[in-house]
Each structure stands twice: as structure tokens, then as C-alpha cells.
Write an enzyme that holds these catalytic residues in place. Sequence first.
Site, PDB file in Angstrom:
ATOM      1  N   ARG A  48       0.838  -1.210   0.000  1.00  0.00           N
ATOM      2  CA  ARG A  48       0.000   0.000   0.000  1.00  0.00           C
ATOM      3  C   ARG A  48       0.874   1.261   0.000  1.00  0.00           C
ATOM      4  O   ARG A  48       0.404   2.343  -0.315  1.00  0.00           O
ATOM      5  CB  ARG A  48      -0.985  -0.016   1.175  1.00  0.00           C
ATOM      6  CG  ARG A  48      -1.968   1.132   1.153  1.00  0.00           C
ATOM      7  CD  ARG A  48      -3.318   0.868   1.864  1.00  0.00           C
ATOM      8  NE  ARG A  48      -3.240   0.020   3.012  1.00  0.00           N
ATOM      9  CZ  ARG A  48      -2.719   0.352   4.206  1.00  0.00           C
ATOM     10  NH1 ARG A  48      -2.258   1.565   4.392  1.00  0.00           N
ATOM     11  NH2 ARG A  48      -2.684  -0.508   5.199  1.00  0.00           N
ATOM     12  N   TYR A  99     -15.707  18.611 -14.567  1.00  0.00           N
ATOM     13  CA  TYR A  99     -16.112  17.216 -14.533  1.00  0.00           C
ATOM     14  C   TYR A  99     -17.176  17.054 -13.438  1.00  0.00           C
ATOM     15  O   TYR A  99     -17.004  17.572 -12.332  1.00  0.00           O
ATOM     16  CB  TYR A  99     -14.895  16.339 -14.236  1.00  0.00           C
ATOM     17  CG  TYR A  99     -15.284  14.902 -14.141  1.00  0.00           C
ATOM     18  CD1 TYR A  99     -15.758  14.230 -15.257  1.00  0.00           C
ATOM     19  CD2 TYR A  99     -15.261  14.236 -12.932  1.00  0.00           C
ATOM     20  CE1 TYR A  99     -16.171  12.921 -15.170  1.00  0.00           C
ATOM     21  CE2 TYR A  99     -15.657  12.919 -12.842  1.00  0.00           C
ATOM     22  CZ  TYR A  99     -16.119  12.270 -13.968  1.00  0.00           C
ATOM     23  OH  TYR A  99     -16.535  10.978 -13.878  1.00  0.00           O
ATOM     24  N   ASP A 170      -7.082  20.413 -13.365  1.00  0.00           N
ATOM     25  CA  ASP A 170      -7.443  19.126 -13.967  1.00  0.00           C
ATOM     26  C   ASP A 170      -7.064  19.215 -15.444  1.00  0.00           C
ATOM     27  O   ASP A 170      -7.669  19.966 -16.207  1.00  0.00           O
ATOM     28  CB  ASP A 170      -8.944  18.866 -13.782  1.00  0.00           C
ATOM     29  CG  ASP A 170      -9.360  17.471 -14.256  1.00  0.00           C
ATOM     30  OD1 ASP A 170      -8.725  16.956 -15.200  1.00  0.00           O
ATOM     31  OD2 ASP A 170     -10.333  16.924 -13.709  1.00  0.00           O
ATOM     32  N   LYS A 195      -8.612   8.313 -19.346  1.00  0.00           N
ATOM     33  CA  LYS A 195      -8.981   8.896 -20.642  1.00  0.00           C
ATOM     34  C   LYS A 195      -7.817   8.800 -21.637  1.00  0.00           C
ATOM     35  O   LYS A 195      -7.418   7.715 -21.979  1.00  0.00           O
ATOM     36  CB  LYS A 195      -9.465  10.326 -20.411  1.00  0.00           C
ATOM     37  CG  LYS A 195     -10.459  10.474 -19.233  1.00  0.00           C
ATOM     38  CD  LYS A 195     -11.789   9.804 -19.469  1.00  0.00           C
ATOM     39  CE  LYS A 195     -12.669   9.713 -18.227  1.00  0.00           C
ATOM     40  NZ  LYS A 195     -12.922  10.958 -17.500  1.00  0.00           N
TER      41      LYS A 195
HETATM   42  C1  LIG Z   1     -13.294  11.282 -16.179  1.00  0.00           C
HETATM   43  C2  LIG Z   1     -12.794  12.539 -15.560  1.00  0.00           C
HETATM   44  C3  LIG Z   1     -12.491  12.600 -14.188  1.00  0.00           C
HETATM   45  C4  LIG Z   1     -12.710  11.426 -13.261  1.00  0.00           C
HETATM   46  O1  LIG Z   1     -11.845  10.375 -13.546  1.00  0.00           O
HETATM   47  P1  LIG Z   1     -12.174   8.818 -13.252  1.00  0.00           P
HETATM   48  O2  LIG Z   1     -10.949   8.148 -13.764  1.00  0.00           O
HETATM   49  O3  LIG Z   1     -13.424   8.483 -14.000  1.00  0.00           O
HETATM   50  O4  LIG Z   1     -12.371   8.683 -11.794  1.00  0.00           O
HETATM   51  C5  LIG Z   1     -11.978  13.784 -13.691  1.00  0.00           C
HETATM   52  N1  LIG Z   1     -11.813  14.863 -14.476  1.00  0.00           N
HETATM   53  C6  LIG Z   1     -12.109  14.849 -15.781  1.00  0.00           C
HETATM   54  C7  LIG Z   1     -11.914  16.076 -16.609  1.00  0.00           C
HETATM   55  C8  LIG Z   1     -12.615  13.686 -16.381  1.00  0.00           C
HETATM   56  O5  LIG Z   1     -12.933  13.680 -17.678  1.00  0.00           O
END
Ligand SMILES: *Cc1c(COP(=O)(O)O)cnc(C)c1O
Length: 355
Positions: A48, A99, A170, A195
Site C-alpha cells: 500500500r 467534470y 485538472d 482517458k
Molecule cells: C473522467 C474525468 C475525471 C474522473 O476520472 P475517473 O478516472 O473516472 O475517476 C476527472 N476529471 C475529468 C476532466 C474527467 O474527464
Amino acid sequence: MTIDPGQLSPATRLVGLGRPPRRPGASVNPALELTSTYVAGGDVVYARTGNPTWSAFEEVLGSLEGGQALAFASGMAAVSASMSLVPHGSIVVAPIHSYNGTGSLLDEAAEQGRFEVRRVDVCATDEILAAMRGAHLVWLESPTNPMLEVADLPTLLAAARDAGAISVVDNTFATPLLQQPIAMGADVVVHSATKFIAGHSDVLLGVAVTGRADLHGHLLRHRILHGAIPGPFETWLALRGIRTLQVRLDRSCAGAAELASRLADHPAVSRVRYPGFGGIVSIEVTGGPAHATRVEESVQVWLPATSLGGVESLIERRRRIPTEPTTVPQELLRLSVGMEDVNDLWRDLDAALRS
Ligand SMILES: *Cc1c(COP(=O)(O)O)cnc(C)c1O
């Protein structure tokens, strides 16, 4: 590598970093290390706290974003860890459009009295600068999901620093190949590596990167104590995926630019949202939400599904999701442009739009 990776372009670092030392007979890829514990006496004692497969992936991401990277179980785990950088009672400036998981988490924190959240339009720089007074955390997303608004990051990040606030960007939509927020003054960059970074819609993973040793220490401690750790296999898949990020992103961006320009003249499209870069385009259709749903249901090449940044092109009417802000138009379709032939994508979308 014995040469300084800083002298190499990102495309080369994507491929070359995070590999075992070059020795005759050595594996060229890091091992997928499946163990929960380690023989006592070494640097890592329990899985962990660390895993060599994470370290390999983190070496690549850290180099690209210009900081120290930590892999998390998902993008939301990285988002949640980054929100824990400021204490109870903090004032948080955050976008109206972001998001929706990030938005929901902030709503929850506000309802519980943990944060005072000031929502801002990421394009309204002066409004954001005013909202930063007394703020402890400035959360930014650019381009925003799914409205594709672009923030003036250098101005906002410099102001956040002057205000003494921690800034988080982000960077999921742009990826470090198109935008490096730490170089613009961000304290922390988060990604949903689910993504573009992993890129094949087969894994959930997150990353937080920071150039500040104090914040890195806090994020690491959070990951250990909250158990927000990624699986080694997921991390290994994301590392395999990121090797091709440059070619995938180039193709995705070229397809998105081409489709955005063709869609601008489409009689069934009232508005194209495209920031001029990146692999995502949002459109608003003239026939309203029912027509948007019909488009989603009629496409054959595009897949109607949430998420983005994978090899396959995805289409989604975002307001289908109940937590999406009501300022996102009901008839908005978000398009994530994948690796298919752009003419096939165009013909499929055009036919669905005319349905
Ligand atoms: C999908 C997404 C998230 C969340 O990510 P997960 O891997 O689904 O938990 C956060 N920010 C953006 C811009 C996203 O497209």
C-alpha cells in the site's frame, strides 16, 4: 537513460522513461509486480506504500508534467486526494462547469460545511480574480468538460499564488502534451488517466503531480492512509497505453479539427464548441434534446457511451447524467474523436444528424 531526459522531447520521454536499467538480457518493460508485501530490510515494506509498477508509470507522468507524480485508483481518487490539501473550513474557488464528479464532491463538501465553494465561469478572469480573495484552494479545469471553455491559466495561476492559495488544474482534456500547468504556476495537476493517457477504455486510473515537496508528502500520505491505491495491473496497462499517447493524440486532434470545421456548416447543428486544440468537440443540435438522443441512438461507428480519450470514438448527450449542471444545454452532444478514419466518422455522424 544516461542522457538527461529533460533534453528530450515529450514524445521521446513517453517511450523511453519508466523502463528497467538497460543490461544485457534485461526485460525492456517493467514487471507487473503482484505482491502485497516485501521481504523486510528494503525500501518498500508493504504494497500500500509503494509498488515498482507504479513507480515506472509515475516516472513518465512526472517528467511530462514537470513534478513528482503519484498514481491513484481513479481520476476521482486523485481529485479527492487533492481536495484534502486544504483543511476544514477552507474557501474554494471552482468552475461552474467541470467534470461532474468534481462538482458533486465540492457540493457535498459545501453541504457538510467542510468548504465554502465559490463557483466561477472559467472564462471570466476578472470575476475569478475577485473570487480568489481569501481563498485557500483554486480549482481549475481547462478546457472544461463538456463545455470546452478555456481559462487564462497563466494569469489565474499567478494570482492564486499571490493570494496564497493552493492551485490545482485538472489537465485531463489537454494532456501534458498540449498543456503543462505546473510550468504556468500550478501547484498540482490531476488527471483521469482513464482517458487519453491510458487511451483504450479498459482501465480506470488517476494521477496527481506536484512540484512541491510538501504537497507531494501530503498526497502520498493520503494515498497510503485512505487506501486510494491503483492496482498494479491497471497501472501497467496505463503505462503501456501512454507509450503511444503522442500518435493517438495527434490523430485524435486532427480528426477533431476536421469534424469541427465540417460540423460548423451542418444544417442540423446550431453550435460547435471546439477550443481549437484537443480531441473533444461538443455540438448542439437544432432539433433539441430528443433529436440529440436520436443521434446517439442512430450512430453505427461512434459508440454511445460516457468517457473519452480512447481509441474508439464516443458520443454522449451529457444532460442524460442527472448531476450535470443545468447550464449545460440539453441538446449538447460531446464527441470524443478516436482513431477511426475521419471520413467514416463524418458519414456516420452526418447520417445520424439527418435522421
Ligand atoms: C473522467 C474525468 C475525471 C474522473 O476520472 P475517473 O478516472 O473516472 O475517476 C476527472 N476529471 C475529468 C476532466 C474527467 O474527464
